[in-house]
Design an enzyme around this catalytic site. Structure first.
Site, mmCIF file in Angstrom:
data_model
loop_
_atom_site.group_PDB
_atom_site.id
_atom_site.type_symbol
_atom_site.label_atom_id
_atom_site.label_comp_id
_atom_site.label_asym_id
_atom_site.label_seq_id
_atom_site.Cartn_x
_atom_site.Cartn_y
_atom_site.Cartn_z
ATOM 1 N N TYR A 31 0.833 -1.206 0.000
ATOM 2 C CA TYR A 31 0.000 0.000 0.000
ATOM 3 C C TYR A 31 0.859 1.245 0.000
ATOM 4 C CZ TYR A 31 0.772 0.893 5.014
ATOM 5 O OH TYR A 31 1.330 1.189 6.234
ATOM 6 N N LYS A 146 6.471 -1.686 2.123
ATOM 7 C CA LYS A 146 5.234 -1.177 2.705
ATOM 8 C C LYS A 146 4.113 -2.192 2.464
ATOM 9 C CE LYS A 146 2.986 3.339 3.246
ATOM 10 N NZ LYS A 146 2.974 3.368 4.695
ATOM 11 N N LEU A 202 10.780 1.666 7.598
ATOM 12 C CA LEU A 202 10.208 2.081 6.319
ATOM 13 C C LEU A 202 10.903 3.379 5.897
ATOM 14 C CD1 LEU A 202 7.750 1.306 4.379
ATOM 15 C CD2 LEU A 202 6.794 3.439 5.246
HETATM 16 N N1 PMP Z 1 7.242 3.994 9.248
HETATM 17 C C1 PMP Z 1 6.112 3.276 9.193
HETATM 18 C C2 PMP Z 1 6.095 1.921 9.821
HETATM 19 C C3 PMP Z 1 4.957 3.790 8.572
HETATM 20 O O1 PMP Z 1 3.834 3.072 8.508
HETATM 21 C C4 PMP Z 1 5.005 5.096 8.025
HETATM 22 C C5 PMP Z 1 3.786 5.716 7.415
HETATM 23 N N2 PMP Z 1 3.464 5.166 6.205
HETATM 24 C C6 PMP Z 1 6.202 5.818 8.107
HETATM 25 C C7 PMP Z 1 7.302 5.224 8.716
HETATM 26 C C8 PMP Z 1 6.321 7.212 7.545
HETATM 27 O O2 PMP Z 1 6.356 7.197 6.135
HETATM 28 P P1 PMP Z 1 5.819 8.432 5.293
HETATM 29 O O3 PMP Z 1 6.594 9.617 5.726
HETATM 30 O O4 PMP Z 1 6.126 8.054 3.891
HETATM 31 O O5 PMP Z 1 4.370 8.569 5.571
#
Ligand code: PMP
Length: 281
Positions: A31, A146, A202
């Site tokens: 996702y 993700k 992530l």
């Molecule tokens: N780490 C995790 C585990 C997440 O789920 C998210 C949010 N998607 C993030 C970090 C932050 O990523 P982003 O800045 O792309 O939203």
């Protein structure tokens, strides 16, 4: 609310998938979540690059990124989302019967789902900062993908809520890695620290924006592990994510951080982030 499912724009109530979808049976999918500011997608190229990496990581054959971009933009329009909104994109390895762990035949169509809905900016919390807890990281070794398999994240966030706080920080091998749905930063000796982009976190799109803002504004920053025992003496702690933007942390496991108030560097980065968003065409 209009959503996009497998090539069709439909009212949300009419969007159905099969119970044999591998997303349902195995959490076999990926996702993305993109922020739309004033009807414009924030860093959409970066989100699409991460989506491609996630698909490649799970060996899901899908490369029609233009389909996703078009659906995201059209849903913002169709749903009249002129202010803060979120676009959610999910792609699974499709439907497969009888149930079998191994991949379905190569010609099996993936399931593509996109929705867009308004969000309330978290300004009050960004002003006061949030309390968090730490929790052992129970996730697998590919947190850089993700994937929709988010059970440890779900449990961690509920654990936080049950403890009367806002979020949880995953800790593995005594290192504070990231939030349940956000990246984690500390300010120590006036340097902004965040974990290197390896398989255990992530690679956040907001994280990259924060590091770029540090670079452009001569704020010292380093990508290196933050140990649990460093949290108690850190000058400041904060989280970053698509929906949180820059979120100060003012308490960890019941202990006050930066005097229980958002710190100076965090404040500066919040302002720089807002200015950056406002400056986008
Ligand atoms: N780490 C995790 C585990 C997440 O789920 C998210 C949010 N998607 C993030 C970090 C932050 O990523 P982003 O800045 O792309 O939203």
């Amino acid at each position: 609310m209009i959503v996009y499912l497998n090539g069709k724009y439909l009212p949300r109530e009419q969007a159905w998938i099969s119970p044999e979808d591998r997303g349902f049976l195995f959490a076999d999918g990926v996702y993305e979540v993109i922020h739309s500011y004033r009807g414009k997608l924030f860093h959409v190229d970066e989100h699409m690059r991460r989506l491609k990496n996630s698909l490649a990581g799970l060996k899901i054959s899908y490369s029609n990124i233009p389909e996703i971009r078009e659906a995201a933009l059209r849903l913002i329009q169709e749903n009249g989302l002129k202010e803060d909104a979120t676009v959610y994109i999910q792609i699974t390895r499709g439907t497969n019967f009888p149930r079998k762990h191994a991949f379905p035949p190569a010609n099996t169509a993936v399931t593509v789902y996109v929705m867009a809905y308004p969000i309330t900016p978290r300004d009050p919390e960004r002003e006061t900062g949030i309390p968090v807890i730490t929790t052992p990281d129970l996730r697998w070794a590919r947190c850089d993908i993700k994937s929709v398999a988010l059970l440890p994240n779900v449990l961690a966030q509920q654990q936080a809520i049950d403890a009367g706080v806002t979020d949880a920080i995953f800790v593995r091998d005594s290192v504070a890695l990231e939030g349940s749905a956000s990246n984690f930063f500390a300010v120590i000796d006036n340097v902004v620290l965040t974990h290197p982009k390896t398989n255990v976190i992530l690679p956040g799109i907001t994280l990259d924006v924060v590091l770029e803002l540090c670079r452009k504004n001569n704020i010292p920053h380093l990508e290196k592990p933050i140990y649990l025992n460093q949290l108690w003496t850190a000058q400041e702690l904060f989280l970053s994510s698509t929906t949180m933007e820059v979120m100060p942390i003012v308490q960890v496991d019941g202990r006050s951080i930066s005097g229980g108030k958002p710190g100076k560097v965090t404040r500066k980065l919040q302002t720089l982030f807002k200015e950056y968003v406002a400056s986008l065409p």
